[in-house]
Design a protein around this motif. Structure first.
Motif, PDB file in Angstrom:
ATOM      1  N   ALA A  74       0.843  -1.191   0.000  1.00 47.21           N
ATOM      2  CA  ALA A  74       0.000   0.000   0.000  1.00 47.21           C
ATOM      3  C   ALA A  74       0.881   1.244   0.000  1.00 47.21           C
ATOM      4  O   ALA A  74       1.861   1.322   0.730  1.00 47.21           O
ATOM      5  CB  ALA A  74      -0.919   0.002   1.212  1.00 47.21           C
ATOM      6  N   GLY A  75       0.571   2.165  -0.860  1.00 51.46           N
ATOM      7  CA  GLY A  75       1.341   3.389  -0.985  1.00 51.46           C
ATOM      8  C   GLY A  75       2.528   3.275  -1.932  1.00 51.46           C
ATOM      9  O   GLY A  75       3.198   4.260  -2.209  1.00 51.46           O
ATOM     10  N   SER A  76       2.794   2.078  -2.422  1.00 47.24           N
ATOM     11  CA  SER A  76       3.895   1.868  -3.376  1.00 47.24           C
ATOM     12  C   SER A  76       3.397   2.084  -4.795  1.00 47.24           C
ATOM     13  O   SER A  76       2.220   1.905  -5.091  1.00 47.24           O
ATOM     14  CB  SER A  76       4.434   0.441  -3.271  1.00 47.24           C
ATOM     15  N   THR A  77       4.303   2.453  -5.667  1.00 50.91           N
ATOM     16  CA  THR A  77       3.975   2.545  -7.080  1.00 50.91           C
ATOM     17  C   THR A  77       4.207   1.171  -7.699  1.00 50.91           C
ATOM     18  O   THR A  77       5.327   0.667  -7.661  1.00 50.91           O
ATOM     19  CB  THR A  77       4.858   3.593  -7.794  1.00 50.91           C
ATOM     20  N   LEU A  78       3.159   0.584  -8.224  1.00 57.38           N
ATOM     21  CA  LEU A  78       3.233  -0.763  -8.785  1.00 57.38           C
ATOM     22  C   LEU A  78       3.180  -0.717 -10.305  1.00 57.38           C
ATOM     23  O   LEU A  78       2.489   0.121 -10.879  1.00 57.38           O
ATOM     24  CB  LEU A  78       2.074  -1.624  -8.274  1.00 57.38           C
ATOM     25  N   SER A  79       3.870  -1.637 -10.947  1.00 56.33           N
ATOM     26  CA  SER A  79       3.810  -1.760 -12.407  1.00 56.33           C
ATOM     27  C   SER A  79       2.478  -2.332 -12.852  1.00 56.33           C
ATOM     28  O   SER A  79       2.020  -2.077 -13.965  1.00 56.33           O
ATOM     29  CB  SER A  79       4.928  -2.668 -12.906  1.00 56.33           C
ATOM     30  N   ALA A  80       1.864  -3.144 -11.994  1.00 59.56           N
ATOM     31  CA  ALA A  80       0.574  -3.773 -12.294  1.00 59.56           C
ATOM     32  C   ALA A  80      -0.154  -4.009 -10.975  1.00 59.56           C
ATOM     33  O   ALA A  80       0.485  -4.183  -9.927  1.00 59.56           O
ATOM     34  CB  ALA A  80       0.791  -5.099 -13.021  1.00 59.56           C
ATOM     35  N   PRO A  81      -1.479  -4.032 -10.995  1.00 58.45           N
ATOM     36  CA  PRO A  81      -2.238  -4.270  -9.766  1.00 58.45           C
ATOM     37  C   PRO A  81      -1.968  -5.664  -9.190  1.00 58.45           C
ATOM     38  O   PRO A  81      -1.679  -6.608  -9.919  1.00 58.45           O
ATOM     39  CB  PRO A  81      -3.697  -4.164 -10.217  1.00 58.45           C
ATOM     40  N   VAL A  82      -2.105  -5.773  -7.882  1.00 58.23           N
ATOM     41  CA  VAL A  82      -1.995  -7.064  -7.204  1.00 58.23           C
ATOM     42  C   VAL A  82      -3.238  -7.882  -7.538  1.00 58.23           C
ATOM     43  O   VAL A  82      -4.354  -7.364  -7.584  1.00 58.23           O
ATOM     44  CB  VAL A  82      -1.832  -6.863  -5.681  1.00 58.23           C
ATOM     45  N   SER A  83      -3.030  -9.173  -7.779  1.00 56.14           N
ATOM     46  CA  SER A  83      -4.148 -10.034  -8.172  1.00 56.14           C
ATOM     47  C   SER A  83      -4.278 -11.282  -7.316  1.00 56.14           C
ATOM     48  O   SER A  83      -5.195 -12.069  -7.517  1.00 56.14           O
ATOM     49  CB  SER A  83      -3.995 -10.445  -9.639  1.00 56.14           C
ATOM     50  N   GLY A  84      -3.374 -11.517  -6.360  1.00 60.86           N
ATOM     51  CA  GLY A  84      -3.497 -12.709  -5.531  1.00 60.86           C
ATOM     52  C   GLY A  84      -2.597 -12.661  -4.318  1.00 60.86           C
ATOM     53  O   GLY A  84      -1.661 -11.859  -4.240  1.00 60.86           O
ATOM     54  N   ILE A  85      -2.894 -13.529  -3.359  1.00 64.72           N
ATOM     55  CA  ILE A  85      -2.112 -13.666  -2.130  1.00 64.72           C
ATOM     56  C   ILE A  85      -2.067 -15.142  -1.772  1.00 64.72           C
ATOM     57  O   ILE A  85      -3.042 -15.876  -1.972  1.00 64.72           O
ATOM     58  CB  ILE A  85      -2.717 -12.817  -0.980  1.00 64.72           C
ATOM     59  N   ALA A  86      -0.931 -15.596  -1.259  1.00 61.46           N
ATOM     60  CA  ALA A  86      -0.778 -16.970  -0.761  1.00 61.46           C
ATOM     61  C   ALA A  86       0.042 -16.916   0.510  1.00 61.46           C
ATOM     62  O   ALA A  86       1.009 -16.146   0.599  1.00 61.46           O
ATOM     63  CB  ALA A  86      -0.091 -17.854  -1.802  1.00 61.46           C
ATOM     64  N   GLY A  87      -0.321 -17.707   1.499  1.00 63.25           N
ATOM     65  CA  GLY A  87       0.373 -17.716   2.770  1.00 63.25           C
ATOM     66  C   GLY A  87       1.380 -18.842   2.882  1.00 63.25           C
ATOM     67  O   GLY A  87       1.285 -19.856   2.191  1.00 63.25           O
ATOM     68  N   THR A  88       2.365 -18.664   3.771  1.00 60.44           N
ATOM     69  CA  THR A  88       3.321 -19.728   4.065  1.00 60.44           C
ATOM     70  C   THR A  88       2.638 -20.765   4.956  1.00 60.44           C
ATOM     71  O   THR A  88       1.632 -20.485   5.601  1.00 60.44           O
ATOM     72  CB  THR A  88       4.570 -19.172   4.781  1.00 60.44           C
ATOM     73  N   SER A  89       3.210 -21.960   4.993  1.00 60.56           N
ATOM     74  CA  SER A  89       2.581 -23.055   5.729  1.00 60.56           C
ATOM     75  C   SER A  89       2.528 -22.803   7.232  1.00 60.56           C
ATOM     76  O   SER A  89       1.643 -23.326   7.902  1.00 60.56           O
ATOM     77  CB  SER A  89       3.302 -24.371   5.445  1.00 60.56           C
ATOM     78  N   ASP A  90       3.442 -21.984   7.766  1.00 60.64           N
ATOM     79  CA  ASP A  90       3.410 -21.706   9.201  1.00 60.64           C
ATOM     80  C   ASP A  90       2.609 -20.452   9.541  1.00 60.64           C
ATOM     81  O   ASP A  90       2.488 -20.082  10.707  1.00 60.64           O
ATOM     82  CB  ASP A  90       4.826 -21.613   9.772  1.00 60.64           C
ATOM     83  N   GLY A  91       2.067 -19.777   8.538  1.00 61.87           N
ATOM     84  CA  GLY A  91       1.259 -18.587   8.767  1.00 61.87           C
ATOM     85  C   GLY A  91       2.050 -17.356   9.160  1.00 61.87           C
ATOM     86  O   GLY A  91       1.479 -16.358   9.569  1.00 61.87           O
ATOM     87  N   LYS A  92       3.373 -17.398   8.994  1.00 64.71           N
ATOM     88  CA  LYS A  92       4.209 -16.269   9.400  1.00 64.71           C
ATOM     89  C   LYS A  92       4.691 -15.435   8.216  1.00 64.71           C
ATOM     90  O   LYS A  92       5.647 -14.674   8.332  1.00 64.71           O
ATOM     91  CB  LYS A  92       5.397 -16.769  10.215  1.00 64.71           C
ATOM     92  N   GLY A  93       4.045 -15.598   7.075  1.00 66.18           N
ATOM     93  CA  GLY A  93       4.404 -14.823   5.901  1.00 66.18           C
ATOM     94  C   GLY A  93       3.431 -15.063   4.772  1.00 66.18           C
ATOM     95  O   GLY A  93       2.559 -15.929   4.854  1.00 66.18           O
ATOM     96  N   TYR A  94       3.597 -14.274   3.712  1.00 72.58           N
ATOM     97  CA  TYR A  94       2.746 -14.427   2.533  1.00 72.58           C
ATOM     98  C   TYR A  94       3.422 -13.780   1.340  1.00 72.58           C
ATOM     99  O   TYR A  94       4.376 -13.015   1.470  1.00 72.58           O
ATOM    100  CB  TYR A  94       1.358 -13.814   2.749  1.00 72.58           C
ATOM    101  N   TRP A  95       2.916 -14.170   0.168  1.00 75.26           N
ATOM    102  CA  TRP A  95       3.360 -13.591  -1.099  1.00 75.26           C
ATOM    103  C   TRP A  95       2.192 -12.860  -1.717  1.00 75.26           C
ATOM    104  O   TRP A  95       1.053 -13.305  -1.644  1.00 75.26           O
ATOM    105  CB  TRP A  95       3.788 -14.670  -2.093  1.00 75.26           C
ATOM    106  N   LEU A  96       2.483 -11.758  -2.380  1.00 75.49           N
ATOM    107  CA  LEU A  96       1.507 -11.084  -3.221  1.00 75.49           C
ATOM    108  C   LEU A  96       1.941 -11.285  -4.661  1.00 75.49           C
ATOM    109  O   LEU A  96       3.136 -11.217  -4.967  1.00 75.49           O
ATOM    110  CB  LEU A  96       1.456  -9.579  -2.917  1.00 75.49           C
ATOM    111  N   ALA A  97       0.995 -11.528  -5.543  1.00 75.21           N
ATOM    112  CA  ALA A  97       1.270 -11.650  -6.972  1.00 75.21           C
ATOM    113  C   ALA A  97       0.556 -10.521  -7.695  1.00 75.21           C
ATOM    114  O   ALA A  97      -0.587 -10.186  -7.364  1.00 75.21           O
ATOM    115  CB  ALA A  97       0.785 -12.995  -7.509  1.00 75.21           C
ATOM    116  N   ALA A  98       1.237  -9.942  -8.673  1.00 72.00           N
ATOM    117  CA  ALA A  98       0.646  -8.876  -9.480  1.00 72.00           C
ATOM    118  C   ALA A  98       0.259  -9.421 -10.848  1.00 72.00           C
ATOM    119  O   ALA A  98       0.730 -10.481 -11.271  1.00 72.00           O
ATOM    120  CB  ALA A  98       1.637  -7.723  -9.631  1.00 72.00           C
TER     121      ALA A  98
END
Length: 172
Positions: free
Chosen positions: A53-77
């Motif tokens: 949020a507040g960053s300039t992105l080349s493309a909108p974010v379209s997905g999220i996936a969490g790590t198996s331990d719930g202590k992180g996640y990835w965003l995909a654009a």
């Protein structure tokens, strides 16, 4: 454990459960939602690990996936860019490999050990990173879905994945 919701009224573009670490399969303790602007919202016991949020992105974010331990996640654009937060490792992205997807990326799914992830395009193209295996894509077998693909879910064994289209069509 993950659950994906994509394209809800153009605002919320992903939902993923957060889990507590344990020897048995994790029980959901909360969830995250991601918006097209890269904002991440945590609910219940899902801790926030950062956002775009507040960053300039080349493309909108379209997905999220969490790590198996719930202590992180990835965003995909939509351009295949991947952004790692918390204990989620970065294993590459489409722009990093100078690949332009034929259709926008619409989802991301994590491997069970969180050492890889898959991206899926609206045309059913699949891209594997880290220890995620490539098991084919709709394009690789000559299938053009009648409706756009909207998500990807790995099989429990991790030796495949399911794609789902907006009309409810499923592909294994």
């Amino acid at each position: 454990m993950t659950c994906a919701i994509v394209g809800c009224a153009g605002v919320v573009l992903g939902l993923v459960w957060s889990s507590s670490a344990s020897a048995s399969p994790p029980a959901p303790t909360g969830y995250w939602m991601a918006g097209a602007n890269g904002g991440v919202f945590g609910f219940a016991a899902a801790a926030l690990h950062g956002s775009l949020a507040g960053s300039t992105l080349s493309a909108p974010v379209s997905g999220i996936a969490g790590t198996s331990d719930g202590k992180g996640y990835w965003l995909a654009a939509k351009d295949g860019g991947v952004f790692a937060f918390g204990d989620a490792g970065y294993f590459g992205s489409l722009p990093g490999k100078s690949i332009v997807p034929l259709a926008p990326v619409v989802g991301i799914a994590s491997t069970a050990d969180s050492k890889g992830y898959w991206l899926v395009g609206g045309d059913g193209g699949v891209f594997a990173f880290g220890d995620a295996g490539f098991f084919g894509s709709l394009r690789s077998i000559g299938i053009t879905p009648a409706s756009p693909v909207v998500g990807i879910v790995p099989t429990p064994s991790g030796n495949g994945y399911w794609l789902v289209a907006s009309d409810g069509g499923g592909f294994a």
